[in-house]
Design an enzyme around this catalytic site. Structure first.
Site, PDB file in Angstrom:
ATOM      1  N   THR A   1     -14.598  21.401 -10.471  1.00 42.16           N
ATOM      2  CA  THR A   1     -15.568  22.139 -11.286  1.00 42.16           C
ATOM      3  C   THR A   1     -14.894  23.205 -12.140  1.00 42.16           C
ATOM      4  O   THR A   1     -15.318  23.480 -13.270  1.00 42.16           O
ATOM      5  CB  THR A   1     -16.625  22.781 -10.362  1.00 42.16           C
ATOM      6  OG1 THR A   1     -17.281  21.734  -9.659  1.00 42.16           O
ATOM      7  CG2 THR A   1     -17.659  23.582 -11.118  1.00 42.16           C
TER       8      THR A   1
ATOM      9  N   ASP B   1     -14.862  20.581  -3.115  1.00 46.81           N
ATOM     10  CA  ASP B   1     -15.354  19.690  -2.050  1.00 46.81           C
ATOM     11  C   ASP B   1     -14.280  19.383  -1.009  1.00 46.81           C
ATOM     12  O   ASP B   1     -14.556  19.343   0.189  1.00 46.81           O
ATOM     13  CB  ASP B   1     -15.881  18.373  -2.644  1.00 46.81           C
ATOM     14  CG  ASP B   1     -17.167  18.553  -3.438  1.00 46.81           C
ATOM     15  OD1 ASP B   1     -17.726  19.667  -3.431  1.00 46.81           O
ATOM     16  OD2 ASP B   1     -17.603  17.575  -4.073  1.00 46.81           O
TER      17      ASP B   1
HETATM   18  N1  ASP Z   1     -17.591  18.211  -6.839  1.00 49.95           N
HETATM   19  C1  ASP Z   1     -16.674  19.217  -7.332  1.00 49.95           C
HETATM   20  C2  ASP Z   1     -15.267  18.863  -6.906  1.00 49.95           C
HETATM   21  O1  ASP Z   1     -14.942  19.079  -5.770  1.00 49.95           O
HETATM   22  C3  ASP Z   1     -17.084  20.509  -6.780  1.00 49.95           C
HETATM   23  C4  ASP Z   1     -16.195  21.651  -7.143  1.00 49.95           C
HETATM   24  O2  ASP Z   1     -15.159  21.547  -7.755  1.00 49.95           O
HETATM   25  O3  ASP Z   1     -16.569  22.759  -6.765  1.00 49.95           O
HETATM   26  O4  ASP Z   1     -14.514  18.412  -7.735  1.00 49.95           O
END
Ligand code: ASP
Length: 324
Positions: free
Chosen positions: A12, A87
């Site tokens: 993210t 994640d």
């Molecule tokens: N789904 C994203 C990932 O882990 C969540 C994040 O980066 O906070 O890439």
């Protein structure tokens, strides 16, 4: 001037929200436009290792990050920051903790809100992670996770909330430091840290969660020649429903390491109960209790131990000993 290497891997923190509200990687990593936070007082070198959402990251990608960090110590860097999706951030951070010497501070960070969302936390987390990596006191503490102004050990930190910026917490022990506007403050010491510099990773290391009425078929399904090891998130202090015992015994009879942690959020798994499926019986059957790690961390530790070639009693001691 201190030289800090920043390795971007996606997540993210490297994404933006599109006009339909979906959060997605874009052709240009928004972190490439990060300001010079330190006004020329830290020499920052930035590289993209890859640009992946962290559910796409596994042990092979973790090894790639580790190999780049190992080279950094010979290149005069004083510290390394890794940006990563949240994640699986705790797993990559712990993999690095277990496989990188701790003279070079390694700090992993990410973001809960992407670059163009209101209240985006990416640049702030990047800035505080760099501050921490450049701090002399960050040496000798293993890999660290810096998010939301807190410094956590990679060994014990975990993602606790799906969206909150205060998602990273260390149950039982708490953070070991804080990043303030003016300085980086450590207020806890790690008792010990060791590392195993692996250069390959084994596969078929599984993680299974126990539940009321657990179906033995889950363990029967992984009773395969290629299975290298399994971690079970057991109930409470470290107990399993009795109906899974025959399948468990079959795995152990084939010398497949079975590691037990608790599915509880706090505390450690121990051999306490003497009933059928209780921890005392599981210990006697040959199950290894891993004290203080959650399931995903214990799996990473098992994978690193196996990849390093540890077996039998040496592997058991390595897995037992997570706290001291
Ligand atoms: N789904 C994203 C990932 O882990 C969540 C994040 O980066 O906070 O890439």
């Amino acid at each position: 001037m201190k030289k800090i290497l920043v390795l971007h891997t996606g997540g993210t923190i490297a994404m933006s929200e599109n006009k339909n509200g979906g959060v997605t990687p874009t052709s240009r990593n928004p972190l490439d436009e990060a300001p010079d936070f330190f006004h020329g007082q830290i020499d920052l070198q930035t590289e993209d290792v890859f640009n992946l959402p962290s559910p796409h990251i596994g042990p092979k990608e973790m090894l790639k990050i580790q190999q780049r960090i190992l080279r950094a110590s010979d290149q005069g860097f004083a510290g390394v920051v890794v940006t990563h999706g949240t994640d699986t951030l705790e797993e990559t951070a712990y993999f690095l903790d277990l496989t990188v010497p701790d003279e070079l501070p390694v700090v992993v960070t990410g973001a809960m809100r992407s670059a163009n969302e209101i209240g985006s936390d990416g640049l702030h987390n990047l800035q505080t992670a760099i501050q921490t990596a450049a701090s002399d006191e960050a040496k000798g503490k293993g890999a660290l996770v810096v998010m939301n102004d807190e410094i956590h050990t990679a060994r014990f930190v975990t993602k606790t909330h799906t969206t909150n910026v205060a998602t990273f917490q260390t149950p039982s022990f708490g953070p070991i430091g804080l990043v303030t506007k003016k300085k980086v403050i450590f207020f806890e010491k790690l008792l010990s840290h060791s590392y195993h510099p692996i250069d390959q990773v084994v596969d078929h290391v599984y993680l299974i969660k126990a539940y009321a009425g657990m179906d033995p078929e889950l363990l029967q399904l992984i009773d395969q020649p290629q299975t290298n090891g399994v971690v079970i998130e057991a109930l409470g202090a470290g107990n399993l429903p009795p109906q899974v015992l025959p399948a468990l015994k079959s795995l152990l009879d084939q010398q497949i390491p079975v590691i037990l942690v608790s599915r509880c959020f706090n505390g450690i798994a121990q051999e306490v109960y003497a009933y059928q499926g209780g921890g005392i019986q599981l210990g006697k059957l040959g199950v290894t209790f891993c004290h203080g790690l959650n399931g995903q961390k214990a799996r990473i530790k098992l994978l690193v131990g196996l990849s390093y070639g540890l077996k039998g009693a040496a592997l058991k001691t390595y897995l037992n000993d997570a706290i001291s």
